[in-house]
Design an enzyme around this catalytic site. Structure first.
Site, mmCIF file in Angstrom:
data_model
loop_
_atom_site.group_PDB
_atom_site.id
_atom_site.type_symbol
_atom_site.label_atom_id
_atom_site.label_comp_id
_atom_site.label_asym_id
_atom_site.label_seq_id
_atom_site.Cartn_x
_atom_site.Cartn_y
_atom_site.Cartn_z
ATOM 1 N N ARG A 57 54.712 -48.413 58.661
ATOM 2 C CA ARG A 57 53.841 -49.012 57.842
ATOM 3 C C ARG A 57 53.577 -48.210 56.789
ATOM 4 O O ARG A 57 53.137 -46.821 57.023
ATOM 5 C CB ARG A 57 52.653 -49.545 58.448
ATOM 6 C CG ARG A 57 52.938 -50.717 59.482
ATOM 7 C CD ARG A 57 53.427 -51.925 59.039
ATOM 8 N NE ARG A 57 53.355 -53.039 59.864
ATOM 9 C CZ ARG A 57 54.771 -53.536 60.471
ATOM 10 N NH1 ARG A 57 55.923 -53.009 59.977
ATOM 11 N NH2 ARG A 57 54.832 -54.277 61.345
ATOM 12 N N THR A 58 53.125 -48.650 55.355
ATOM 13 C CA THR A 58 52.758 -47.763 54.391
ATOM 14 C C THR A 58 51.430 -47.480 54.529
ATOM 15 O O THR A 58 50.558 -48.486 54.198
ATOM 16 C CB THR A 58 53.209 -48.478 53.168
ATOM 17 O OG1 THR A 58 54.697 -48.548 53.011
ATOM 18 C CG2 THR A 58 52.658 -47.380 52.043
ATOM 19 N N MET A 59 50.717 -46.414 54.897
ATOM 20 C CA MET A 59 49.438 -46.085 55.117
ATOM 21 C C MET A 59 48.927 -44.932 54.119
ATOM 22 O O MET A 59 47.696 -44.753 54.165
ATOM 23 C CB MET A 59 49.199 -45.770 56.567
ATOM 24 C CG MET A 59 49.724 -46.969 57.645
ATOM 25 S SD MET A 59 48.650 -48.415 57.306
ATOM 26 C CE MET A 59 46.996 -48.045 57.596
#
Length: 254
Positions: free
Chosen positions: A33-35
């Site tokens: 995920r893009t965190m």
């Protein structure tokens, strides 16, 4: 007997697994995920004046703390009536931009004469952002949606968890903390376009002095009954003479 689908095939269709796996599946990369945003833009400001909407944003794309890209355009027109400005991860905004342009194109191809209102685009983007947040895979953006149709201005905001609202003055990024109080203080219902632009530029200047993720190269979008225009980038005039009054200090402090 029916073939059992592989783990990768099932994850492609939205299934995920958190338990232990073995064999080839154990060596597969986990779902990511893009965190941590990589290339980001800072504040977008918006204000309603008597007869239209003005938006403003700088053109800096920050690579972490590095002022890496100096000509990133963070405001885009969608259809005939709407402009969107974005803070946050620029690649996520590019994804949203491409998706929304396809939605606008599909609406046009139907050929029934109906086109998306700014309010509809605002609602649609809010659902997208909330959906991605609910899947724990947010689009790392805060969006300002501005429009003008049928002599009615529209100005709204949507963030990465789907929170949305409309107002006469809006701001994202650092501008939501520093710029928005200045816009609210200076706004009045009957202000002219020139007064609104002057207030925007003054607020951008304050942000430049206090936000280390911005530069003085900015664009301004104007939406009114005359149509939509997004200016070419221009330089804001700045004044750093106040730094001359700082007392000299040998230890590097003020």
């Amino acid at each position: 007997s029916p073939r059992r689908p592989s783990l990768a095939e099932m994850e492609t269709h939205g299934f995920s697994f958190v338990g232990p796996v073995s064999g080839a599946a154990a060596s597969a990369d986990p779902t990511k995920r893009t965190m941590t945003p990589i290339v980001t833009g800072t504040s977008v400001l918006g204000i309603r004046y008597n007869g239209g909407i003005l938006l403003a944003a700088d053109t800096l794309g920050s690579y972490g703390s590095m002022a890496r890209y100096k000509d990133i355009r963070r405001m885009e027109q969608f259809g005939k009536y709407t402009v969107i400005g974005a803070s946050g991860e620029f690649s996520d905004f590019q994804y949203l931009r491409d998706h929304l342009k396809q939605v606008v194109l599909n609406e046009h191809v139907i050929g029934d004469g109906s086109e998306l209102y700014p309010k509809e685009i605002h609602s649609y983007l809010s659902r997208i952002m909330y959906n991605r947040r609910s899947r724990f895979n947010p689009l790392w953006n805060s969006l300002v949606i501005a429009g003008f149709r049928d002599n009615t201005p529209f100005l709204g905001v949507c963030d990465l968890v789907g929170t949305n609202y409309t107002s006469d003055t809006v701001a994202t990024g650092m501008g939501a903390y520093i710029g928005l109080p200045l816009l609210r203080k200076g706004w009045k219902a009957d202000m002219t376009r020139d007064e609104a632009r002057q207030l925007l530029e003054s607020t951008l200047r304050v942000l430049l002095y206090r936000d280390c993720r911005t530069i003085n190269r900015v664009q301004i979008a104007d939406l009114s009954a005359e149509g939509i225009s997004i200016s070419e980038p221009f330089q804001l005039e700045t004044d750093w003479s106040s730094a001359d009054h700082a007392p000299n200090s040998h230890d590097g402090t003020w």
